[in-house]
Write an enzyme that holds these catalytic residues in place. Sequence first.
Site, PDB file in Angstrom:
ATOM      1  N   HIS A 378       0.597  -0.932  -0.153  1.00  0.00           N
ATOM      2  CA  HIS A 378       0.354  -0.112   0.409  1.00  0.00           C
ATOM      3  C   HIS A 378       0.625   0.989   0.172  1.00  0.00           C
ATOM      4  O   HIS A 378       1.992   1.116   1.015  1.00  0.00           O
ATOM      5  CB  HIS A 378      -0.918  -0.092   0.973  1.00  0.00           C
ATOM      6  CG  HIS A 378      -1.643   1.152   1.498  1.00  0.00           C
ATOM      7  ND1 HIS A 378      -2.383   1.452   2.421  1.00  0.00           N
ATOM      8  CD2 HIS A 378      -2.731   1.935   0.389  1.00  0.00           C
ATOM      9  CE1 HIS A 378      -2.993   2.955   1.744  1.00  0.00           C
ATOM     10  NE2 HIS A 378      -3.740   2.647   0.934  1.00  0.00           N
ATOM     11  N   GLU A 380       0.105   4.833   0.420  1.00  0.00           N
ATOM     12  CA  GLU A 380      -0.911   6.155   0.468  1.00  0.00           C
ATOM     13  C   GLU A 380       0.115   7.321   0.120  1.00  0.00           C
ATOM     14  O   GLU A 380       1.310   7.242   1.489  1.00  0.00           O
ATOM     15  CB  GLU A 380      -1.211   5.990   1.928  1.00  0.00           C
ATOM     16  CG  GLU A 380      -2.211   7.590   2.795  1.00  0.00           C
ATOM     17  CD  GLU A 380      -3.292   7.988   1.556  1.00  0.00           C
ATOM     18  OE1 GLU A 380      -4.218   6.703   1.471  1.00  0.00           O
ATOM     19  OE2 GLU A 380      -2.882   8.862   0.473  1.00  0.00           O
ATOM     20  N   HIS A 448      -6.688   4.544  -5.367  1.00  0.00           N
ATOM     21  CA  HIS A 448      -7.905   5.447  -5.315  1.00  0.00           C
ATOM     22  C   HIS A 448      -7.402   6.621  -5.366  1.00  0.00           C
ATOM     23  O   HIS A 448      -6.069   7.329  -5.370  1.00  0.00           O
ATOM     24  CB  HIS A 448      -7.459   4.872  -3.683  1.00  0.00           C
ATOM     25  CG  HIS A 448      -8.039   3.489  -3.194  1.00  0.00           C
ATOM     26  ND1 HIS A 448      -9.169   2.985  -2.969  1.00  0.00           N
ATOM     27  CD2 HIS A 448      -8.060   2.216  -4.228  1.00  0.00           C
ATOM     28  CE1 HIS A 448      -9.243   1.893  -2.433  1.00  0.00           C
ATOM     29  NE2 HIS A 448      -9.005   1.212  -3.853  1.00  0.00           N
ATOM     30  N   GLU A 449      -8.630   7.666  -4.339  1.00  0.00           N
ATOM     31  CA  GLU A 449      -8.124   8.596  -5.162  1.00  0.00           C
ATOM     32  C   GLU A 449      -7.482   9.165  -6.271  1.00  0.00           C
ATOM     33  O   GLU A 449      -6.882   9.711  -6.694  1.00  0.00           O
ATOM     34  CB  GLU A 449      -8.111   9.226  -3.969  1.00  0.00           C
ATOM     35  CG  GLU A 449      -8.586   9.295  -2.879  1.00  0.00           C
ATOM     36  CD  GLU A 449      -8.138   8.061  -2.399  1.00  0.00           C
ATOM     37  OE1 GLU A 449      -7.439   7.744  -1.943  1.00  0.00           O
ATOM     38  OE2 GLU A 449      -8.858   7.772  -1.485  1.00  0.00           O
ATOM     39  N   GLU A 467     -10.306   3.647  -7.925  1.00  0.00           N
ATOM     40  CA  GLU A 467     -11.957   4.487  -7.046  1.00  0.00           C
ATOM     41  C   GLU A 467     -11.791   4.616  -7.772  1.00  0.00           C
ATOM     42  O   GLU A 467     -12.361   4.896  -9.064  1.00  0.00           O
ATOM     43  CB  GLU A 467     -11.029   4.098  -5.589  1.00  0.00           C
ATOM     44  CG  GLU A 467     -11.662   4.534  -4.868  1.00  0.00           C
ATOM     45  CD  GLU A 467     -11.861   4.789  -3.427  1.00  0.00           C
ATOM     46  OE1 GLU A 467     -10.950   6.041  -3.108  1.00  0.00           O
ATOM     47  OE2 GLU A 467     -11.963   3.886  -2.077  1.00  0.00           O
ATOM     48  N   GLU A 473     -15.957   1.325   1.387  1.00  0.00           N
ATOM     49  CA  GLU A 473     -15.413   1.346   2.432  1.00  0.00           C
ATOM     50  C   GLU A 473     -16.836   2.591   3.330  1.00  0.00           C
ATOM     51  O   GLU A 473     -16.712   3.099   4.536  1.00  0.00           O
ATOM     52  CB  GLU A 473     -14.005   2.505   2.417  1.00  0.00           C
ATOM     53  CG  GLU A 473     -14.203   3.920   1.903  1.00  0.00           C
ATOM     54  CD  GLU A 473     -12.934   4.526   1.445  1.00  0.00           C
ATOM     55  OE1 GLU A 473     -11.823   3.710   1.469  1.00  0.00           O
ATOM     56  OE2 GLU A 473     -12.677   5.111   0.769  1.00  0.00           O
TER      57      GLU A 473
HETATM   58  C1  NOJ Z   1      -8.820   5.665   1.160  1.00  0.00           C
HETATM   59  C2  NOJ Z   1      -8.909   4.849   0.356  1.00  0.00           C
HETATM   60  O1  NOJ Z   1     -10.033   4.427  -0.507  1.00  0.00           O
HETATM   61  C3  NOJ Z   1      -8.356   3.258   1.318  1.00  0.00           C
HETATM   62  O2  NOJ Z   1      -8.784   1.936   0.891  1.00  0.00           O
HETATM   63  C4  NOJ Z   1      -7.570   3.550   2.600  1.00  0.00           C
HETATM   64  O3  NOJ Z   1      -7.968   2.381   3.327  1.00  0.00           O
HETATM   65  C5  NOJ Z   1      -7.466   5.513   3.033  1.00  0.00           C
HETATM   66  N1  NOJ Z   1      -7.622   5.573   2.181  1.00  0.00           N
HETATM   67  C6  NOJ Z   1      -6.209   5.061   3.758  1.00  0.00           C
HETATM   68  O4  NOJ Z   1      -5.543   4.431   3.030  1.00  0.00           O
END
Ligand code: NOJ
Length: 672
Positions: A378, A380, A448-449, A467, A473
Site C-alpha cells: 500500500h 498512501e 485510489h483517489e 476508485e 468503505e
Molecule cells: C482511502 C482509501 O479509499 C482506503 O481504501 C484507504 O484505506 C484509506 N484511504 C487510507 O489510505
Amino acid sequence: MKMKLIATLLAAVLAVPLALAHEVVTSPDGHISVTAGVKGGKPFYQVTRDGEPIINTSYLGFELNTGSLKDGFKVVSRARSSKNETWTQVWGEDKDVVNHYNELRLGLKQSKGLKLRLDVVFRVFNDGVGFRYEFPKQAGLTDFQIMDELTQVAMPTDAQAWTQPTQGTNYYESLWTKAPLSQKPEVSTPITIEAGDSLYMVLHDANLTDYASLNYKPVHMAGAAVTLVASLTPWQNGVKVYATAPFVTPWRTCIITRKPGDLITSKLMLNLNEPCKIADTSWITCGKYVGIWWGMHMKDYTWAQGPKHGATTANTRRYIDFAARHGLKGVLVEGWNYGWDGDWTRDNKFSYTKAYPDYDFEGLQKYALSKGVSLIAHNETGGFAKTYEDQMEDAFSLYERMGIHAIKTGYVNRLMDMKEDQHSQYGIRHYRKVIEAAARHKIMVVNHEPAMPSGLCRTYPNLISGEGFRGQEWNAWSNDGGNPPYHICILPFTRGLAGTMDFTPGIFNFTNKAVPKTHPQTTLAKQLAEYVLIYTPWQMAADEIENYEGQPAFQFIEDVPTNFERTLVLNAKIGNYLTIARKDRESDNWYIGSATDENPRDLELSLNFLDAGKQYKAMIYADGPGADYRTNPYPITFTTQQVRQGDVIKVHLAPSGGAAIEIVPVLPVANK
Ligand code: NOJ
C-alpha cells in the site's frame, strides 16, 4: 510513374478549398451519422441516428492564451479512412474487442484572427462517436496554453441524466443522482443520459494522458433544449492545459445505444486508446485478495503503529495463511510503512520502503511466495505526489526485487502537493508517471483517489483498477448510513463505464461497532452478486478474515473468476435492477450476478447463452426467507439445478437483495 501522377493530381484536388462546408461520416452499419464542418466560420458537428437528431448543431473550438480558435475557419482538407480489426485484452470483461469505425479528418484553417490550422478527427462506431482536436505543428504555434475548451453537446431534449457535481465532490465520491440535464450544475464525466426508451447516451473522454479532466456545464442556447459546454478542471492559475504543438487532445466520446445493457458492453472508450505498450505482459495477472484493511475502517486496528496496529507480522501471516487456504493470490496490507503517525495529509513523512519495526516486510513476502501468495504493497501518499515521485524508483525497484507485482496507491487530500486539483493536468501527469514507472518495474496499480479512468488500461494494462466512486468503505464510516440500496444498480452504468472499480465487495458481518447506524445496505446474497456486477481483474474479499470462517457462501467468492471471455447483460433498468452473466476465460463456466434496489423483485433469467446440447449444473446463492437489508441481511439459500441452453432460472431478490449463480458443465456419465 502513373501512380505518382495520380497521387499528385489527387493532392492538388484536395488542396483546393472545398466547395462544401460540411462532410458526413456514418457508422459502419449506417445507423449513426455525423455531419461536421464549418457554419459561419465556426467549426461544428451534429449527430443523427436513422435520421433522428441525437446531438443538434454543436460548436467546437478553443480560447488560447494568444486569442480565439473558434471562428474565422474554412475547411481546407478532409480525409476519410476506416478500420475493422479485432484485438485481444490482456484481461477484461470480454477477451476479443472489435474496433470497427469510419473516420473523417477535417482540416480547418482560420482566414483571420490567429490564422491557425486545427484538425478535428471524428470516428463513428456502431455504438457511438468519438472526436478529438489535433493542433498541427505550424508557424505561429509552438508552446501554447488552452484557457478554455469550447466543445458543445447540444441536446435536442432536456433528457434525464445520471451525474455527479464537480463542486462539493471530492475524489469523484458523490452519489450519482438523476435529473433533467438543464437542472444540473457543472458535472464531471461520465454523464449517463436516458434520452428515450431506446436511446441511452454516455458522454465521457478517452485517452486522457496530458490534459485536464472533462466536465460539462448545462447552458441554455438557441437550437437545443439544453446545451452542455465543456469545462476543464483548471490549474490554480486558471490555465486549463499547457501544450506544445503538435498536440492532440483526448477524445470526446458519446456512446449511443438502444438498451442500457449495451452501455456496459460498449468498447468505444477502449478502442479510442492506444494499443498496449507493454511488450511482455506475462507478469500482469488476475486474482482475488484479502487485506488488513476493513479492520482499520471498523476501528479494530490502526494504520499507525501502537497497541492496535493492524500490520503486524503475526497478523499478516494469518492473512497469508487464509489466502493460501482459499486460493486467493494477494494480501493487501495497509499501515505497514512509516508515515501514518500524526496528520499525514498535512505533514507528510511517508516512506515507501521502510517498514514499521513490528512488520517484517521482506520475511513476510518470502513467506507469502512460499505459499503461492503475494503481498500487495500500500502506498498512501496523502496527496504528496512529489514526495512519492522522489521515492518511486527506489520503492518500485525494491518491490520488483521482492516479487511484489501489485500496489495500491492513495491520494487522500483534496489538492495534490497542497496546491493543484487532482483532476487538473498537473494531477493527470502525475498519475500517468506512476503508471509508466510501475510498468517498467512490472508492477500493477490499483489507484485510489485517482483520475477518472478513460481507457488508459488498454495501453498500460498494469493499471488494473481504481476508485473514483463511493466504494464499500462508505459502508464503514459514512454518517449518511452507507451507500443506498440503488447504488450497485447505478455504478455499472456510470463510473463503471470509465473503467474497472476497486469496490471491495464481500462484507459478511453487518454489525458496525464503530459507527452503529452504518453498514452495507444490502443483503448477504447481494454482496456475492457484486463479484459479477462490478468488474475488476483483482477483486477483494474485503471483510476481516474471521468473518468468513464457517460461511458456506464464501465458496462463491473462492470460485468466481476475475478474467472473462464474454459478458452479457441479461436485464437492466438503471438505478433499479441489473443482471450480468460472464463466461470465465479459463473454463466453460458462467457466473451470473443479479441485484435490485430497495424493492424486492422476481427475475427470470434465460440461459440462452449456454452451449447447445450441453448439460450444466447451476449453483444458486439467493436471498433466503425473511432476508431484508433493513432488518435481516443474512438469510441466504444455496440450491443446485440441472440446466441447459434455453432454460430459465427464477430468482427472488429481497429488498436490496441479490443472487449469485455459478454454472458449470456437467460431464456426461460414461456408458457402462
Ligand atoms: C482511502 C482509501 O479509499 C482506503 O481504501 C484507504 O484505506 C484509506 N484511504 C487510507 O489510505
